[in-house]
Motif scaffolding. Structure first.
Motif, PDB file in Angstrom:
ATOM      1  N   LEU A  83      23.641  81.362  70.004  1.00 28.50           N
ATOM      2  CA  LEU A  83      23.605  80.148  69.200  1.00 28.50           C
ATOM      3  C   LEU A  83      22.429  79.293  69.634  1.00 28.50           C
ATOM      4  CD1 LEU A  83      27.416  79.344  69.345  1.00 28.50           C
ATOM      5  CD2 LEU A  83      26.165  80.355  67.428  1.00 28.50           C
ATOM      6  N   LEU A  84      21.794  78.650  68.659  1.00 29.00           N
ATOM      7  CA  LEU A  84      20.610  77.829  68.894  1.00 29.00           C
ATOM      8  C   LEU A  84      20.757  76.494  68.191  1.00 29.00           C
ATOM      9  CD1 LEU A  84      18.202  80.663  67.848  1.00 29.00           C
ATOM     10  CD2 LEU A  84      18.417  79.842  70.179  1.00 29.00           C
ATOM     11  N   LYS A  85      20.054  75.509  68.688  1.00 27.57           N
ATOM     12  CA  LYS A  85      19.911  74.246  67.967  1.00 27.57           C
ATOM     13  C   LYS A  85      18.422  74.061  67.733  1.00 27.57           C
ATOM     14  CE  LYS A  85      21.202  70.595  65.878  1.00 27.57           C
ATOM     15  NZ  LYS A  85      20.189  70.644  64.851  1.00 27.57           N
ATOM     16  N   ARG A  86      18.009  74.276  66.494  1.00 23.48           N
ATOM     17  CA  ARG A  86      16.591  74.220  66.137  1.00 23.48           C
ATOM     18  C   ARG A  86      16.236  72.889  65.497  1.00 23.48           C
ATOM     19  NH1 ARG A  86      14.833  79.977  65.501  1.00 23.48           N
ATOM     20  NH2 ARG A  86      16.745  81.124  65.138  1.00 23.48           N
ATOM     21  N   ASP A  87      15.009  72.463  65.740  1.00 23.19           N
ATOM     22  CA  ASP A  87      14.473  71.317  65.013  1.00 23.19           C
ATOM     23  C   ASP A  87      14.448  71.678  63.534  1.00 23.19           C
ATOM     24  OD1 ASP A  87      14.044  69.935  67.365  1.00 23.19           O
ATOM     25  OD2 ASP A  87      11.932  70.513  67.511  1.00 23.19           O
ATOM     26  N   GLY A  88      14.860  70.751  62.699  1.00 21.73           N
ATOM     27  CA  GLY A  88      14.841  70.973  61.263  1.00 21.73           C
ATOM     28  C   GLY A  88      16.150  71.482  60.697  1.00 21.73           C
ATOM     29  N   LEU A  89      17.099  71.825  61.554  1.00 28.55           N
ATOM     30  CA  LEU A  89      18.418  72.254  61.091  1.00 28.55           C
ATOM     31  C   LEU A  89      19.463  71.269  61.604  1.00 28.55           C
ATOM     32  CD1 LEU A  89      18.356  76.134  61.655  1.00 28.55           C
ATOM     33  CD2 LEU A  89      17.948  74.869  59.532  1.00 28.55           C
ATOM     34  N   ASP A  90      20.343  70.846  60.727  1.00 27.43           N
ATOM     35  CA  ASP A  90      21.395  69.905  61.118  1.00 27.43           C
ATOM     36  C   ASP A  90      22.483  70.569  61.950  1.00 27.43           C
ATOM     37  OD1 ASP A  90      20.116  67.850  59.729  1.00 27.43           O
ATOM     38  OD2 ASP A  90      21.238  68.261  57.882  1.00 27.43           O
ATOM     39  N   ASP A  91      22.661  71.871  61.779  1.00 25.24           N
ATOM     40  CA  ASP A  91      23.766  72.580  62.400  1.00 25.24           C
ATOM     41  C   ASP A  91      23.270  73.606  63.407  1.00 25.24           C
ATOM     42  OD1 ASP A  91      25.987  71.532  60.641  1.00 25.24           O
ATOM     43  OD2 ASP A  91      24.673  72.396  59.116  1.00 25.24           O
ATOM     44  N   VAL A  92      24.180  74.054  64.244  1.00 22.45           N
ATOM     45  CA  VAL A  92      23.913  75.145  65.181  1.00 22.45           C
ATOM     46  C   VAL A  92      23.711  76.414  64.362  1.00 22.45           C
ATOM     47  CG1 VAL A  92      24.949  76.548  67.012  1.00 22.45           C
ATOM     48  CG2 VAL A  92      25.246  74.052  67.021  1.00 22.45           C
ATOM     49  N   ASP A  93      22.728  77.229  64.766  1.00 24.25           N
ATOM     50  CA  ASP A  93      22.540  78.480  64.027  1.00 24.25           C
ATOM     51  C   ASP A  93      22.670  79.677  64.945  1.00 24.25           C
ATOM     52  OD1 ASP A  93      19.294  79.711  63.854  1.00 24.25           O
ATOM     53  OD2 ASP A  93      19.680  77.838  64.899  1.00 24.25           O
ATOM     54  N   ILE A  94      23.043  80.782  64.336  1.00 22.88           N
ATOM     55  CA  ILE A  94      23.193  82.038  65.061  1.00 22.88           C
ATOM     56  C   ILE A  94      21.917  82.845  64.883  1.00 22.88           C
ATOM     57  CG2 ILE A  94      24.352  83.206  63.123  1.00 22.88           C
ATOM     58  CD1 ILE A  94      26.049  84.633  65.396  1.00 22.88           C
ATOM     59  N   GLY A  95      21.511  83.479  65.969  1.00 27.45           N
ATOM     60  CA  GLY A  95      20.328  84.319  65.930  1.00 27.45           C
ATOM     61  C   GLY A  95      20.587  85.627  66.642  1.00 27.45           C
TER      62      GLY A  95
END
Length: 180
Positions: A83-95
């Motif tokens: 799981l990541l928290k990227r700039d530009g995304l409001d939510d946690v994303d899976i990679g």
């Protein structure tokens, strides 16, 4: 030591060890990684160690999650998933990213299901997103099998590529297929 275990896999935090640096160097220089995720400029063992320290290791410290090393039960490293928290995304994303010789065997799906279940049950996440290059049909298919649905096209800050944003919400049927 291991955060998650499945029938065939173990997931653990990356470290600044030589072993993890060698693995990261190989993974990040796979042509498909460059094509679908991007060239991170990691060319040496020292670059890989620095990448791990600035990326996954910093995220574990700052967020309590990150990208994890995926291993077979015998300890063979085969990919990363987390799981990541990227700039530009409001939510946690899976990679996820896997070495070529371990693709097509269900490992990415198995690891990603474990990570999503952990994110929901332990971290209390009620929404997880993912981004994918429109031509990365394998990753899009895997995300759909995880229950993520296509939402819209986005471009990350500083990026030049249009990406598909896919989302999953707790309580929605995880096995549903994405609308086209």
């Amino acid at each position: 030591m291991y955060l998650l275990s499945t029938e065939r896999l173990q997931l653990r935090q990356l470290t600044d060890s030589d072993d993890d640096a060698h693995f990261t160097l190989a993974l990040l220089n796979d042509p498909d990684f460059h094509r679908y995720i991007g060239d991170r400029g990691v060319r040496t063992l020292e670059d890989a160690r620095g990448y791990n320290q600035r990326g996954p290791i910093a995220m574990y410290r700052d967020r309590g999650y990150g990208m994890y090393r995926v291993e077979l039960q015998d300890g063979t490293p085969i990919g990363q998933c987390g799981l990541l928290k990227r700039d530009g995304l409001d939510d946690v994303d899976i990679g996820f990213a896997f070495l070529p010789e371990y693709r097509g065997r269900g490992y990415a799906l198995e690891a990603a299901q474990a990570v999503m279940n952990w994110g929901e049950s332990v971290l209390g996440l009620t929404r997880i997103v993912a981004i994918a290059s429109p031509d990365n049909r394998a990753s899009i298919g895997l995300l759909e099998r995880l229950g993520l649905r296509r939402e819209r096209m986005i471009r990350l800050p500083g990026g030049t590529e249009n990406l598909i944003l896919m989302g999953w919400d707790a309580g929605r049927n995880k096995t549903s297929s994405c609308c086209r």
